[in-house]
Design a protein around this motif. Structure first.
Motif, PDB file in Angstrom:
ATOM      1  N   ARG A 192       0.830  -1.208   0.000  1.00 46.50           N
ATOM      2  CA  ARG A 192       0.000   0.000   0.000  1.00 46.50           C
ATOM      3  C   ARG A 192       0.864   1.258   0.000  1.00 46.50           C
ATOM      4  O   ARG A 192       0.593   2.228  -0.680  1.00 46.50           O
ATOM      5  CB  ARG A 192      -0.902  -0.003   1.222  1.00 46.50           C
ATOM      6  CG  ARG A 192      -2.320   0.317   0.814  1.00 46.50           C
ATOM      7  CD  ARG A 192      -3.243   0.384   1.930  1.00 46.50           C
ATOM      8  NE  ARG A 192      -2.617   0.933   3.137  1.00 46.50           N
ATOM      9  CZ  ARG A 192      -3.244   1.014   4.285  1.00 46.50           C
ATOM     10  NH1 ARG A 192      -4.470   0.611   4.369  1.00 46.50           N
ATOM     11  NH2 ARG A 192      -2.650   1.498   5.349  1.00 46.50           N
ATOM     12  N   GLU A 193       1.955   1.166   0.766  1.00 43.84           N
ATOM     13  CA  GLU A 193       2.868   2.292   0.859  1.00 43.84           C
ATOM     14  C   GLU A 193       3.493   2.577  -0.501  1.00 43.84           C
ATOM     15  O   GLU A 193       3.559   3.704  -0.965  1.00 43.84           O
ATOM     16  CB  GLU A 193       3.967   1.923   1.848  1.00 43.84           C
ATOM     17  CG  GLU A 193       4.541   3.080   2.594  1.00 43.84           C
ATOM     18  CD  GLU A 193       5.531   2.540   3.595  1.00 43.84           C
ATOM     19  OE1 GLU A 193       5.091   2.192   4.698  1.00 43.84           O
ATOM     20  OE2 GLU A 193       6.728   2.435   3.253  1.00 43.84           O
ATOM     21  N   GLN A 195       2.279   1.712  -3.325  1.00 43.54           N
ATOM     22  CA  GLN A 195       1.232   2.177  -4.234  1.00 43.54           C
ATOM     23  C   GLN A 195       1.000   3.679  -4.049  1.00 43.54           C
ATOM     24  O   GLN A 195       0.897   4.414  -5.025  1.00 43.54           O
ATOM     25  CB  GLN A 195      -0.045   1.414  -3.946  1.00 43.54           C
ATOM     26  CG  GLN A 195      -0.990   1.443  -5.106  1.00 43.54           C
ATOM     27  CD  GLN A 195      -2.323   0.858  -4.720  1.00 43.54           C
ATOM     28  OE1 GLN A 195      -2.604   0.649  -3.539  1.00 43.54           O
ATOM     29  NE2 GLN A 195      -3.153   0.590  -5.691  1.00 43.54           N
ATOM     30  N   SER A 196       0.978   4.118  -2.776  1.00 42.07           N
ATOM     31  CA  SER A 196       0.695   5.542  -2.600  1.00 42.07           C
ATOM     32  C   SER A 196       1.891   6.392  -3.016  1.00 42.07           C
ATOM     33  O   SER A 196       1.744   7.502  -3.504  1.00 42.07           O
ATOM     34  CB  SER A 196       0.231   5.878  -1.187  1.00 42.07           C
ATOM     35  OG  SER A 196       1.085   5.320  -0.273  1.00 42.07           O
ATOM     36  N   ARG A 197       3.110   5.815  -2.890  1.00 49.28           N
ATOM     37  CA  ARG A 197       4.284   6.539  -3.360  1.00 49.28           C
ATOM     38  C   ARG A 197       4.205   6.691  -4.888  1.00 49.28           C
ATOM     39  O   ARG A 197       4.437   7.757  -5.431  1.00 49.28           O
ATOM     40  CB  ARG A 197       5.542   5.760  -2.970  1.00 49.28           C
ATOM     41  CG  ARG A 197       6.677   6.698  -2.649  1.00 49.28           C
ATOM     42  CD  ARG A 197       7.869   5.971  -2.115  1.00 49.28           C
ATOM     43  NE  ARG A 197       7.610   5.269  -0.872  1.00 49.28           N
ATOM     44  CZ  ARG A 197       8.195   4.120  -0.531  1.00 49.28           C
ATOM     45  NH1 ARG A 197       9.030   3.540  -1.320  1.00 49.28           N
ATOM     46  NH2 ARG A 197       7.919   3.550   0.620  1.00 49.28           N
ATOM     47  N   GLN A 199       1.550   6.579  -6.681  1.00 49.75           N
ATOM     48  CA  GLN A 199       0.429   7.469  -6.977  1.00 49.75           C
ATOM     49  C   GLN A 199       0.880   8.926  -6.882  1.00 49.75           C
ATOM     50  O   GLN A 199       0.562   9.741  -7.744  1.00 49.75           O
ATOM     51  CB  GLN A 199      -0.691   7.192  -5.953  1.00 49.75           C
ATOM     52  CG  GLN A 199      -2.013   7.807  -6.282  1.00 49.75           C
ATOM     53  CD  GLN A 199      -2.649   7.161  -7.509  1.00 49.75           C
ATOM     54  OE1 GLN A 199      -2.251   6.071  -7.890  1.00 49.75           O
ATOM     55  NE2 GLN A 199      -3.585   7.831  -8.131  1.00 49.75           N
TER      56      GLN A 199
END
Ligand code: ADP
Length: 548
Positions: A192-193, A195-197, A199
Motif C-alpha cells: 500500500r505504501e 502504491q501511494s508513493r 500514486q
C-alpha cells in the motif's frame, strides 16, 4: 524372588471423569487456537492485528500480560511493537534487543520457546528496566512466516505460574498463526505504501499519463492529463478512450497502433494540437509477469510531453542554417560562374593557368557539396518535415539502381540488384530513404576500384527489412569501423585519393534512426565492405507526424 512386574510403577488407568477432563481441555485448546486465528485473520491493518492477537492470547492463557516483538532485519534487532497488560510502557519508545541477546533475542536466534520464572534474578535479561515489571513467570515463543522467524510472542504473569506442556503447545501454535497474520499485514502495508508513493509520483509528474485496459477502457489518468485535455477524472475513468475528447490526431494514431501487429514494443509519435502546440506521445503496452516465462498483457499506457518549445527551437535552428547556407551559396555560385567564364575565355591556357583554374573550380565544388551535406544532416536530425507515407521498397531500390547504373558504368563496375519482391510496404519518408541509399551506393562506387562489383540487396530477415550495399573494394581497417558513422570522420588512407565531406554515412545513420532502424558495417581490408540498414517492420504507422 522379586516380582519384577510388581516393582514396575503401574500406569494408572484414567477414570472416565479424567478422560472427559482431558477431552475438554484439548477441545478448549483447539478452540483457543481457532479463536486467535479467526481474530487475527479478519484484518490486514498491522496495528489492529497486533492488538487483536495480544487480546486473543490473553483470553486463552490465564496470565496478566502479553507482548509482540518483531524482527527488524536491517537493524539486526528485535523491536517491541505491541504490549498489553504491562505495568510500564515499552512501546512508545520501542524496546530494542539485539538478535541473539536477552530472552527474546535467544528465542529468535535459537528458534526455540524460552520459559522463565522470576525475572528479578534472571541473568539472561538484556533490558534491565524489565525487572521493574516484577514478572514471576514468562514464556516467549518464536513466530514463523515464510519459513523464518519473524518475531516473538510473549506472555507474562505477575504471580508465580507454571506453564504446562499443553499451554506451551498452544502458545507455539498461536505464535505461528499470529506470525503469518502479521507478515501478511506487513506485506499489505508495504504494497500500500509503495502504491501511494507511485500514486504521488504519477500525480506530481508534469507529463500527462493515461492508461487503459486491454479493451481500451481508461483505468488511470493523472493530474497533468486532466489539465492538458480538460478532462474530469471521475467522468472518464471506466469509459472507453473513444468516448473522451482526446486530440483527433492522437486517436487516429493510437487506433492504428492498436490494430497493428508491430505494436508489442510501444511507439512514439507527435500529436499536433489545434492551438498550435505539439505533444510527443509515447504509447507502450503494459504487461505483468504471469508465470516464470509468461507475460500477460494488461493494456496500454500513453505518456504525453509538451514539446512545442523544442519544436520551435529546432525550427529556428534549421532556419538559421538554411539562411546561412543560402548566403554562402550565393557568392559561391557567382564565383563559380566567373571562373567557368574565365576558363572558357582563356583559349590556350598555360599548364599553370589551367591548374590554378582547376584547383579553384574543385574547391568551389567541394564547398558546395559540404554546404549541401551540412544542410541535409541538420534537416534530417531536426526531424522537421519528416513524412510518413507508404513506400514501396522494391520501386525505391529500382529507382536508385536506374540513377546509379550510368555512374557505375563510367568505371566499368558491375552492378547487381537483388530484391525480395515481397517486402512489405514501409511507412517512411521516401526522399530521405533515397538519399541514404544513394550515399551508400556512391561510397561503394567511389571507394571500389575500376571493374569492381557492387551489389544492392534487400530481404526479410526475422521480420526486419535488411538493405545492404556490398562491394569488393579496399575494405576498412577494424579500428576505423567504429567511427565511420560519425560526422566528418574519414579513413585516413582514403582521404588523399577520394574526395568527400565525411558526412555521407552520418546522414545515412540519421535517416535510418529517424525510421527507428539501425545501421551496420561489415568490412575486411582487402576483401570489400558491406554497409547496410535494418528497418523495423512498420507497415501501418510511423513515428513522426508529417508537418508538411
Ligand atoms: P565521405 O565518403 O564523404 O568521406 P562518408 O561518411 O560517406 O564520407 O564515409 C566516411 C568514410 O568511410 C570514407 O571517408 C571512407 O574512408 C569510408 N568508406 C565509406 N564507404 C566505404 C566503402 N564502401 N569502402 C571503403 N571505405 C568506405
Amino acid at each position: 524372588m522379586i516380582d519384577k512386574a510388581k516393582s514396575k510403577p503401574r500406569k494408572s488407568i484414567p477414570s472416565h471423569e479424567q478422560l472427559m477432563e482431558e477431552v475438554k481441555r484439548q477441545t478448549g485448546q483447539l478452540s483457543a487456537i481457532h479463536t486467535v486465528t479467526t481474530a487475527v485473520s479478519q484484518t490486514l491493518d498491522l496495528n489492529v492485528t497486533l492488538q487483536t492477537a495480544l487480546e486473543a492470547v490473553l483470553s486463552v492463557i490465564p496470565v496478566d500480560a502479553s507482548g509482540i516483538s518483531m524482527v527488524d532485519e536491517a537493524a539486526g534487532e528485535l523491536v517491541l511493537r505491541a504490549q498489553r497488560g504491562w505495568k510500564n510502557d515499552f512501546v512508545s519508545e520501542p524496546m530494542r534487543i539485539k538478535l541473539g541477546q536477552g530472552l527474546s533475542g535467544q528465542a529468535v536466534t535459537n528458534d526455540e520457546v524460552v520459559i522463565t520464572g522470576d525475572l528479578t534474578n534472571e541473568p539472561r535479561l538484556f533490558v534491565p528496566a524489565i525487572r521493574e515489571e516484577q514478572v514471576k513467570a514468562m514464556v516467549l515463543a518464536p513466530m514463523h512466516a515464510r519459513g523464518k522467524v519473524v518475531g516473538v510472542l510473549s506472555v507474562m504473569s505477575y504471580k508465580p505460574y507454571i506453564f504446562d506442556e499443553t499451554e506451551i503447545a498452544v502458545m507455539r501454535a498461536i505464535a505461528d498463526q499470529v506470525g503469518v497474520a502479521l507478515d501478511n499485514a506487513r506485506l499489505y502495508e508495504s504494497v500500500r505504501e509503495q502504491q501511494s508513493r507511485l500514486q504521488a509520483v504519477l500525480q506530481s509528474t508534469a507529463d500527462a499519463i493515461i492508461a487503459t485496459d486491454n479493451y481500451g477502457n481508461i483505468n488511470l489518468i493523472n493530474h497533468a492529463a486532466e489539465t492538458l485535455f480538460q478532462l474530469d477524472l471521475q467522468a472518464v475513468v471506466g469509459r472507453s478512450w473513444h468516448d473522451i475528447p482526446l486530440p483527433p490526431s492522437f486517436n487516429k494514431k493510437f487506433q492504428e497502433a492498436l490494430d497493428s501487429e508491430g505494436m508489442n514494443s510501444g511507439l512514439t509519435f507527435d500529436v499536433p494540437l489545434e492551438n498550435g502546440h505539439c505533444l510527443a506521445a509515447v504509447v507502450s503496452p503494459v504487461s505483468f509477469q504471469a508465470g516464470l516465462n509468461e507475460q500477460e498483457s494488461e493494456g496500454w499506457v500513453a505518456v504525453f510531453q509538451d514539446i512545442t518549445h523544442m519544436k520551435e527551437a529546432e525550427r529556428a535552428r534549421l532556419q538559421f542554417i538554411q539562411t546561412a547556407a543560402h548566403d554562402l551559396r550565393n557568392p559561391l555560385a557567382v564565383t563559380l560562374s566567373a571562373l567557368t567564364m574565365l576558363n572558357k575565355q582563356i583559349h590556350d591556357p598555360t599548364p599553370t593557368q589551367q591548374e590554378v583554374i582547376d584547383i579553384a573550380l574543385n574547391g568551389i565544388n567541394r564547398m558546395q557539396d559540404l554546404i549541401d551535406d551540412l544542410m541535409d544532416i541538420e534537416h534530417i536530425d531536426s526531424g522537421v518535415d519528416l513524412r510518413s507515407e507508404p513506400v514501396s521498397l522494391p520501386d525505391l531500390l529500382e529507382r536508385c539502381a536506374v540513377d546509379m547504373r550510368p555512374i557505375f558504368e563510367r568505371r566499368e563496375q558491375s552492378f547487381l540488384l537483388l530484391v525480395d519482391q515481397n517486402l512489405p510496404i514501409f511507412f517512411g519518408d521516401e526522399r530521405w530513404l533515397y538519399r541514404a541509399l544513394i550515399n551508400l551506393l556512391s561510397n561503394a562506387h567511389k571507394y571500389t576500384q575500376r571493374e569492381g562489383t557492387i551489389t544492392l540487396r534487400a530481404e526479410w530477415r526475422a521480420s526486419e527489412i535488411v538493405i545492404q550495399v556490398e562491394d569488393d573494394g579496399p575494405g576498412i581497417p577494424l579500428e576505423a569501423q567504429a567511427r565511420l558513422f560519425e560526422r566528418f570522420y574519414r579513413v585516413r588512407h582514403t582521404e588523399e585519393k577520394v574526395q568527400g565531406t565525411g558526412l555521407g554515412l552520418a546522414i545515412v545513420k540519421s535517416v535510418v534512426e529517424k525510421h527507428e532502424g539501425r545501421v551496420f558495417v561489415n568490412s575486411e581490408p582487402g576483401r570489400g565492405s558491406i554497409f547496410g540498414m535494418i528497418l523495423p517492420r512498420r507497415d501501418t504507422v510511423f513515428i513522426y507526424e508529417s508537418e508538411s
